[in-house]
Design an enzyme around this catalytic site. Structure first.
Site, PDB file in Angstrom:
ATOM      1  N   ASP A  17      41.894  46.988  35.764  1.00 57.93           N
ATOM      2  CA  ASP A  17      42.841  45.959  36.072  1.00 57.93           C
ATOM      3  C   ASP A  17      44.182  46.422  35.166  1.00 57.93           C
ATOM      4  OD1 ASP A  17      41.697  43.342  37.410  1.00 57.93           O
ATOM      5  OD2 ASP A  17      40.047  44.203  36.007  1.00 57.93           O
ATOM      6  N   HIS A 123      43.763  43.326  44.513  1.00 56.91           N
ATOM      7  CA  HIS A 123      45.428  43.343  44.618  1.00 56.91           C
ATOM      8  C   HIS A 123      45.926  44.519  45.407  1.00 56.91           C
ATOM      9  CE1 HIS A 123      47.003  40.370  41.674  1.00 56.91           C
ATOM     10  NE2 HIS A 123      45.865  40.072  41.534  1.00 56.91           N
ATOM     11  N   HIS A 250      37.950  43.183  37.508  1.00 60.17           N
ATOM     12  CA  HIS A 250      38.589  41.764  38.100  1.00 60.17           C
ATOM     13  C   HIS A 250      38.859  40.610  36.967  1.00 60.17           C
ATOM     14  CE1 HIS A 250      40.012  38.788  40.939  1.00 60.17           C
ATOM     15  NE2 HIS A 250      39.019  38.182  40.645  1.00 60.17           N
TER      16      HIS A 250
END
Length: 725
Positions: A17, A123, A250
C-alpha cells in the site's frame, strides 16, 4: 542464521500500500508517497535483499496522472537497475506467472540488480476492454515483475487458479502464491464453494520432495470486517492448509509482530500485516508507526525484522470528550475554543518530538475527535486557520461527533428510528464504510439487467471512469435476452407467435433459477468441511513440475482477531487485531453486488429494517400542476398501451410482422417517454406489470435520477441499433 548459510538465505523486503500519487493536489503532502517509497528502496539496497515484494496498491489511482507515472519510473530506474547479479532463479513457468511472460532480470537488454515483484490492489486494479492498469505500464518497461493477475473463468460465482512463482537459492526453495485484488464478496463465496479455487503445487521428486518448498501467499483483501454488519472480508480459515506464511495487504494499520493461525491440530501458518507506507486517511489506524518487513527464509526456517520508516509524515490522532473537562462551559464558545487550541498545541508538540534527523521541518498531521454531547460546536474551518503553517491539514483538524441519545424502552421494543439515528452519527460515518450505508437502500431486485453485471458496471463507471460501462452492460443484457427469447419463440416454448412478453419473462425466470441454484450451492458449502482444492499443473519444459496435493483449506468460523501469542516459528504474537477503519472508501459496485445477493445466498445476518419514507420530487414548471404518483403511473401505462395498440394495428392492417425500425420506435416510446417515469416506478408500492419496467431498485434520489437517465440513454441507443438491423 549463521554466515555459512548466507548462500541459502533468500532475503525479501516486504512492503504494501505505497499509494504513489496520493494527495498529489495538496501542496504540502503531494511528495509524501514518493519520499517514503524511495526510502523503502534505499532500505532494500542497504540490507542487500534479493528482491522486493509489494502486496498491492503501488498506485493510489487506477489511472494515475502522467507526473505520478513518470516519477515512479524515475525512482524504480534509479534503484532497481544495476550490475549487481541476482542470486536466485525462477524455476516455474514464467509465461504463466508474469504478465510480461518472463522475469525482468533475465532480459539481456536490461541490467536489473534489484528485482521488484508486485501484485495489484483495489486502487490500481486492471480495467477497461484490455484489462490494463498502471502496473502493466511498469511491467512493460521491465521495472517490476507483475504477477497474481489471475483470470476469473466459469459461470456463476466463477473459478480461479492460483499458481506459484517458484524461486530457488541454494538449498532454499520458495513458492510465492500471489492473488491481486478481487471483490471481497465474490472471492469469499469462491473460497467457500468447493472447486472454485484451485491451488497448483510443485510436484515432488526424489531430488526435491514436495514438503521442501516453503509456501508463501500474498494477497490484497479485507482481513477484518470494518463495520458491524459487514461481510466483505476474507477469513483466515478460507486459506489452504499447506501454506507456511501469509502476507496480507490492503489493511493500512501496521501490526509489527507476526501471529499464528492454526489450520489443524498439528499444522498452522503465520501471518504478517505490514500496513501502508503513507497515510491516506485521518483514521486512528493510520496514525501508528509505519514499518517495512525484512523476511528472510533459509530452507524451512524463517525470521522477520521490522524496519521503521523515518520519512513518514508525523501523525497524531486523539479523542476528547468535553463532558470530562469541568473547566469548559456548555455554551461558552470562547472557553471551548481555548481548550481545543491547547489540546491541539500539545498534539503538535508531541508530533514534532517524533521527528528524526532532517525531517524535523515536516508539518505533522493532527486529528482530534471531539465528543460535544451537551455542548455547542465551533467553526472548524475558522479554528483551523489558527494552525496554518503549523500542521499539514489545517482544514480538517477537528472531527465532531455526538454520543447517541438512547431513551429507555420496554423489553423487546425496537425504535423505528434506531437505524436512521445510527446512520447519521459522525463517529459511525468514520467507522462504517459507505458501502454499508448504500446497501441499506438496495432492497429490490433487477428485472432484465443481471445484478452482478450491473454491480461491475457501476464499479467501473464510478471508480475507473469507464464512460461506456453502463451502456455495454445494458447492450449485453439485451443481446442475451433477445437471443434467448428468439430461440424460445422458434421452439414454440412461449405460446403464440409474437408473445414477446412471455419469452422475455421466461428468460428472466431462467436466470433467476440459475442464481438460486448457485446461491443454494454456496450456502450448502458453508457447512461442509471442505475448502479450496489443489490441482495439478502440467510441467513445462525446463521448469519445476506441479502435481496434485490432498491439502485443502479447512472451512470454519474464525475470529477477526489474531490468535494470542504462542511459541511458534515466528516468536511473539499480538493479542489483538486492528479494529479501526481504513481510509479506503467503498464503491457503489460492491454495495450493489453484496446487497443484491444477500437474500439469495441464505446468509444469516441481522439487518435493521427501514420504513419506506416518502421521497420528494423535483419541482415542475410553475404553469404545470404537480403530477401525482397515480397520474404518472397512469401516463406511463397509457403510453405503453398506446404503443402496444399501434403495433397490433400495424400488424393487422398490413398482415405482416412490424418492421425492426417500427418495433424499435414503439419500444423507445415506452422507455423514453419521460425519464422521471423510471423514478416514479420506484416510488410506488403497487407492483409494475412485467414488460413495462426494466429496472426496480430503491435508491437515494440523487443516485436514482442519474442512473435512470444513464440507463434510458443506453437502452434507447441499444434498441435503436439492434432492432433496426
Amino acid at each position: 542464521m549463521s554466515d555459512n548459510d548466507d548462500r541459502d538465505s533468500l532475503k525479501i523486503l516486504v512492503a504494501t500500500d505505497n499509494h504513489l500519487g496520493v494527495w498529489e493536489k495538496d501542496e504540502i503532502r503531494k511528495h509524501d508517497s514518493f519520499v517514503t517509497f524511495e526510502e523503502i528502496l534505499q532500505i532494500a539496497q542497504q540490507q542487500a535483499v534479493d528482491l522486493v515484494l509489494l502486496a498491492g496498491d503501488l498506485f493510489h489511482d487506477n489511472k494515475p496522472s502522467r507526473s505520478t507515472i513518470v516519477r515512479a519510473i524515475d525512482i524504480l530506474t534509479q534503484y532497481t537497475l544495476s550490475d549487481k547479479p541476482v542470486a536466485f532463479q525462477v524455476v516455474s513457468d514464467q509465461s504463466a506467472n508474469f504478465v510480461s511472460r518472463r522475469v525482468n532480470f533475465e532480459n539481456s537488454n536490461f541490467n536489473v540488480g534489484l528485482p521488484v515483484f508486485t501484485i495489484h490492489g483495489n486502487h490500481d486494479d486492471p480495467a477497461g476492454a484490455d484489462n490494463l492498469s498502471a502496473v502493466d505500464v511498469l511491467s512493460t518497461c521491465n521495472l517490476v515483475n507483475y504477477f497474481g493477475k489471475a483470470a476469473l473463468c466459469g459461470s456463476g460465482v466463477g473459478k480461479i487458479r492460483i499458481e506459484p512463482v517458484l524461486l530457488k537459492k541454494g538449498n532454499t526453495k520458495v513458492g510465492i502464491y500471489g492473488l491481486g485484488n478481487v471483490r471481497d464478496e465474490r472471492l469469499g463465496r469462491m473460497f467457500q464453494t468447493p472447486g472454485c479455487v484451485e491451488w497448483a503445487r510443485p510436484a515432488g521428486s526424489p531430488d526435491c520432495p514436495q514438503n521442501e518448498w516453503f509456501n508463501v501467499f500474498v494477497l490484497h483483501q479485507n482481513r477484518v470486517p470494518h463495520s458491524q454488519n459487514a461481510k466483505n472480508c476474507i477469513r483466515e480459515s478460507y486459506l489452504a492448509r499447506f501454506l507456511d506464511f501469509v502476507i496480507w495487504g490492503h489493511e493500512h494499520e501496521c501490526i509489527q509482530e507476526s501471529w499464528e493461525h492454526a489450520t489443524s491440530e498439528d499444522k498452522s501458518f503465520s501471518l504478517i500485516q505490514p500496513g501502508s507506507s503513507v497515510a491516506t486517511a485521518l483514521s486512528e489506524g493510520e496514525s501508528k508507526k509505519k514499518h517495512v518487513v525484512l523476511f528472510e527464509i533459509n530452507r524451512e526456517r524463517y525470521r522477520t525484522v521490522n524496519f521503521p520508516l523515518e520519512s513518514v509524515r508525523p501523525f497524531i490522532h486523539d479523542n476528547v470528550t468535553l463532558q470530562d473537562h469541568v473547566e469548559v462551559a456548555g455554551e461558552d464558545s470562547e472557553a471551548i475554543t481555548a481548550f481545543l487550541e491547547n489540546k491541539v498545541e500539545y498534539m503538535i508538540q508531541k508530533a514534532n518530538s517524533r521527528a528524526v534527523g532532517g525531517r524535523d521541518t515536516m508539518l505533522p498531521l493532527i486529528r482530534l475527535r471531539v465528543d460535544y454531547t451537551g455542548f455547542s460546536t465551533i467553526n472548524a474551518q475558522r479554528f483551523g486557520q489558527k494552525f496554518v503553517g503549523k500542521v499539514a491539514n489545517p482544514h480538517d483538524i477537528l472531527l465532531w461527533h455526538k454520543a447517541p441519545v438512547r431513551k429507555a424502552k420496554a423489553p423487546g421494543e425496537v425504535s423505528e428510528n434506531a437505524s436512521l439515528t445510527e446512520g447519521i452519527r459522525p463517529e459511525a460515518l468514520d467507522e462504517r464504510q459507505i458501502e454499508d450505508l448504500i446497501a441499506e437502500h438496495l432492497q429490490q431486485h433487477l428485472e432484465i439487467l443481471p445484478e452482478q453485471d450491473l454491480a461491475n458496471a457501476l464499479h467501473n463507471f464510478v471508480d475507473k471512469d469507464e464512460k461506456q460501462a453502463l451502456h455495454d452492460c445494458v447492450r449485453a443484457a439485451l443481446a442475451e435476452t433477445q437471443t434467448a427469447a428468439a430461440a424460445d419463440q422458434e421452439a414454440g416454448a412461449t405460446g403464440p407467435e409474437g408473445d414477446v412478453d412471455a419469452a422475455v419473462n421466461a428468460q428472466i425466470q431462467h436466470r433467476r433459477n440459475q442464481q438460486s441454484a448457485q446461491a443454494t450451492t454456496a450456502s450448502a458449502a458453508r457447512i461442509l468441511p471442505s475448502g479450496p482444492s489443489d490441482s495439478a499443473l502440467p510441467p513445462p519444459n525446463g521448469t519445476a513440475a506441479m502435481d496434485e496435493d490432498d491439502d485443502m483449506g479447512v472451512l470454519g468460523s474464525s475470529s477477526s482477531r489474531p490468535a494470542s501469542a504462542g511459541q511458534g516459528r515466528a516468536g511473539s504474537r499480538p493479542p489483538t487485531a486492528p479494529e479501526s477503519a481504513r481510509g479506503r472508501q467503498a464503491t457503489l459496485g460492491e454495495a450493489f453486488g453484496r446487497s443484491g445477493r444477500s437474500t439469495q445466498q441464505g446468509e444469516s445476518s441481522t439487518r435493521t429494517a427501514r420504513s419506506p419514507a416518502p421521497r420528494g420530487r423535483r419541482g415542475r414548471v410553475a404553469a404545470t400542476p404537480a403530477a401525482t404518483p397515480t397520474s404518472r403511473r397512469g401516463a406511463t401505462r397509457q403510453t405503453a398501451q398506446q404503443a402496444t395498440a399501434r403495433r397490433q394495428q400495424r400488424a393487422s392492417s398490413e398482415d405482416l410482422e412490424p418492421s425492426g425500425s417500427d418495433a424499435a420506435e414503439d419500444l423507445i416510446d415506452e422507455i423514453e417517454d419521460d425519464d422521471d417515469d423510471v423514478i416514479s416506478l420506484m416510488d410506488e408500492d403497487e407492483p409494475v406489470a412485467p414488460g413495462h419496467s426494466l429496472l426496480l431498485v430503491s435508491l437515494p434520489r440523487s443516485y436514482a435520477h442519474s442512473l435512470a437517465h444513464s440507463l434510458t440513454h443506453s437502452l434507447t441507443h441499444s434498441l435503436t441499433h439492434s432492432l433496426t438491423h
